[in-house]
Design an enzyme around this catalytic site. Structure first.
Site, PDB file in Angstrom:
ATOM      1  CB  SER A   1      -0.928   0.034   1.227  1.00 20.88           C
ATOM      2  OG  SER A   1      -0.243   0.525   2.361  1.00 20.88           O
TER       3      SER A   1
ATOM      4  CE1 TYR B   1      -1.009  -1.693   6.488  1.00 16.86           C
ATOM      5  CE2 TYR B   1      -0.692   0.627   5.962  1.00 16.86           C
ATOM      6  CZ  TYR B   1      -1.216  -0.613   5.645  1.00 16.86           C
ATOM      7  OH  TYR B   1      -1.942  -0.779   4.482  1.00 16.86           O
TER       8      TYR B   1
END
Length: 336
Positions: A164, A189
């Site tokens: 992402s 993340y």
């Protein structure tokens, strides 16, 4: 120059698709009859749309799942789909799934690493590993390596690592990859998503002579269960919702969000290419250098840009991460 020394340029190829293209658009006219795909997380969010799209084009889809009952209910009624047990945070579970699959004697044409967690509270798995790095990267690393015989058995396959734009939040923290010195959920993340990109870079370099090509993708912003750990206050600060809780960000639909990974897994436009980061159903352009960080543990959504940061595509960093992953998991299909 040998094939193993060739690298696909990190630049758009003019696919003709875009941010609003759907899985139906990228699969138009594609017949996947006789192909087998493994889709982790293929029972929720964009993973489910990926399963539905590939099966609709004729592929047989295997959906490994940590929650078997939930997965079976989600894919019920989709022809050509089977469900099996897999917990990416548990290396014994990864090994058991791979052993069962290899025992079936089948080859894999497509492996899509779509499962993942995002911005979760600090959680430790296995021997104390940070859970986002362990689940999003290390589990998928081990899975691909253990399934390597099946990936090469058919003479060629594609592996798609779902990353992402979050990769822009952090490079690999070589001195503290498991956040022993202080946890930040967004940097964790970001590191995990950088890991996904670097994994595809090095797997492609190692596997291309065997006919296996690897890609990483940014699916886009989609309202899926992945955001369950993001608080209402953070959703407002990111511009995703207004003060009343109404979704205001221009999210992609799940069919649009799944399109890039389906395109990377199947498109003839990518024949002979690999090792690149894709977004909006095309190869992405490079972005400016440097991770943007996350201030006070919160994501500055506006700071994320299109494209891929150099820290996520550096071949030396990719090889270094592969070596670290092999050391941590004890698995390396390419070890001498």
């Amino acid at each position: 120059m040998t094939n193993s020394e060739q690298h696909t340029p990190q630049h758009k190829i003019g696919s003709g698709f875009g941010a609003r293209s759907t899985t139906a658009d990228v699969l138009a006219g594609t017949d996947l009859t006789g192909k087998l795909a493994v889709v982790t997380g293929g029972y929720s969010g964009i993973g489910l749309e990926t399963t539905r799209a590939l099966a609709g084009a004729g592929a047989h889809v295997v959906v490994p799942s940590r929650r078997l009952d939930v997965a079976e209910a989600a894919v019920a009624g989709i022809p050509g789909v089977e469900v099996d047990t897999l917990d990416l945070a548990d290396l014994d579970s990864v090994r058991a799934f791979a052993d069962r699959f290899l025992a079936s004697g089948r080859s894999i044409d497509v492996l899509i690493n779509s499962a993942g967690v995002m911005a979760c509270p600090e959680t430790r798995v296995g021997p104390g590993w940070e859970s986002q790095f362990a689940t999003n990267h290390l589990g998928h690393y081990a899975l691909a390596n253990r399934l390597w015989p099946a990936l090469t058995a058919g003479g060629g396959a594609r592996v798609v690592a779902v990353s992402s734009r979050g990769h822009q939040l952090s490079a690999i923290r070589w001195d503290d990859p498991h956040f022993a010195l202080g946890y930040d959920k967004w940097q964790a993340y970001g590191q995990a998503k950088t890991g996904n990109v670097l994994f595809a870079v090095h797997l492609d370099a190692l596997g291309r002579d065997a006919g296996v090509r690897a890609f990483s993708v940014h699916p886009g912003e989609i309202h899926t269960p992945l955001v369950r750990h993001v608080s209402p206050e953070e959703r407002i600060a990111a511009g995703w919702v207004d003060e009343q809780g109404n979704w205001s960000f221009d999210f992609k639909t799940p069919e649009q969000g799944a399109a890039t990974q389906v395109w990377a897994a199947t498109s003839p436009q990518l024949a002979g290419l690999g090792g690149v980061y894709c977004e909006d159903c095309d190869i992405a352009e490079p972005a400016a250098a440097g991770a943007i960080g996350a201030a006070d543990g919160e994501l500055d959504h506006d700071a994320l840009t299109s494209g891929v940061r150099p820290h996520a595509t550096d071949r030396e960093q990719a090889a270094r991460l592969w070596a670290l992953s092999a050391e941590l998991t004890g698995v390396d299909a390419f070890a001498a």
